[in-house]
Design an enzyme around this catalytic site. Sequence first.
Site, PDB file in Angstrom:
ATOM      1  N   ARG A 139      41.882 -45.717  68.221  1.00 28.90           N
ATOM      2  CA  ARG A 139      41.764 -45.031  70.186  1.00 28.90           C
ATOM      3  C   ARG A 139      41.061 -46.366  71.067  1.00 28.90           C
ATOM      4  O   ARG A 139      40.089 -46.494  70.716  1.00 28.90           O
ATOM      5  CB  ARG A 139      40.923 -43.790  70.170  1.00 28.90           C
TER       6      ARG A 139
ATOM      7  N   GLU B 100      37.733 -36.280  78.273  1.00 31.58           N
ATOM      8  CA  GLU B 100      36.312 -34.893  78.120  1.00 31.58           C
ATOM      9  C   GLU B 100      36.733 -33.979  79.884  1.00 31.58           C
ATOM     10  O   GLU B 100      35.048 -34.329  80.315  1.00 31.58           O
ATOM     11  CB  GLU B 100      35.293 -35.439  78.095  1.00 31.58           C
TER      12      GLU B 100
ATOM     13  N   GLU C 228      37.990 -37.063  69.201  1.00 29.77           N
ATOM     14  CA  GLU C 228      35.830 -37.420  69.000  1.00 29.77           C
ATOM     15  C   GLU C 228      35.975 -36.689  67.819  1.00 29.77           C
ATOM     16  O   GLU C 228      35.483 -35.559  68.045  1.00 29.77           O
ATOM     17  CB  GLU C 228      35.299 -37.278  70.077  1.00 29.77           C
TER      18      GLU C 228
END
Length: 379
Positions: free
Chosen positions: A80, A170, A278
């Site tokens: 990522r 997020e 995550e």
Amino acid sequence: MSSTLSRRSLLAGAGGLAFATLLPSVAQASGHHGSTLSVRGADLSFLPQLEEAGVRYRDLAGRVRPAEQIFAAQGANYIRLRVWVDPPDGYSDKARALALAKRAKRAGLKILLDPHYADFWADPGKQPIPASWPTDLPGLLTKIRTYTRDLLRDFARQGTPVDMIQIGNEITAGILWPVGQLYLPDGTQQWQSFTDLLKAGIKGAREGQPNAKIVLHIDRGGKMGDTRWFYDNITTYGVPFDIIGQSYYPMWHGSLAELQANLIDSVARYDKPVLIAELSYPWTFEDGDGRGNIVGPDTILPDADRFPATPAGQAGFYEAVRDVLKQVPDGRGLGFLAWEPEWIPGVGWQPGAEASNDNLTQFDFTGQALPSIRAYRRP
């Protein structure tokens, strides 16, 4: 994830393409322990800076190797990569992400791209518009589309096409504040402008690389009510996406049982696969650089009786997360990406600051791999 201050502040506080290439085969898709996780990877965005600071990494046998190769040798298949628009010198801009993508591809890793659509950290506590971008909705709709399109074309042009892309990082409380801020101080909810921006970013991603899977990433791993609220609205406003992405830090997002219940509910409710975008867990409560950590001895770990903050406890936690994902029905628990497991002391979360997560890594403070790195294996 973001900085110490922003993370602590948070504590108070339809459609889609077919994704058959991400799912296990029918024979493996029972959703139980025999299935294979199709995404096993890590966010290694700090790696070039750490190497420049003199950090070196050793595998379980003690051999010095580049970190991405250590993960790949253990079975990882994804990296990522974080991208900021115009960050402080040395931090994860497009050029650095492109260079790291070449290394990842040489190691056999696929790419999940994580543009923050900001000059620096963006998370549920802040989503600042880049300084060089427009500040009105029409201008931002055009900019997020063209920026995303061009970003993906740049990765493809150098032979490192992106396999998945997040539209923001997020994004539980929106993007590109205040224009795309979901919850305003007066209580207003701007779902229309927020979802219009998401759709524009997704359109740009489809133009830049049609085969890249679209991830919408929030930070509510074990929080079913919050997850439902967000994705119910996303569905109502017709945002097309492929994968539900979650951050899961148990100290903030609940127990493993709550994570499992939420993932299973999401798959049934939205007919989408789920990805833990995550993930991290402490292997110690000690502070590697002596300058403060975000997780310490006073932190409550919901499953601490099973998984203490030790190297063995951390390894057990990762194994338990694997099991949770394998039990998602129909093989739709795609897998996990550890967050900055290489971020040992050497680079601060901003220039001059501390490495606030150096006890949540999968290497000790000297760069020696910890037992939890075995969690990337294929079976």
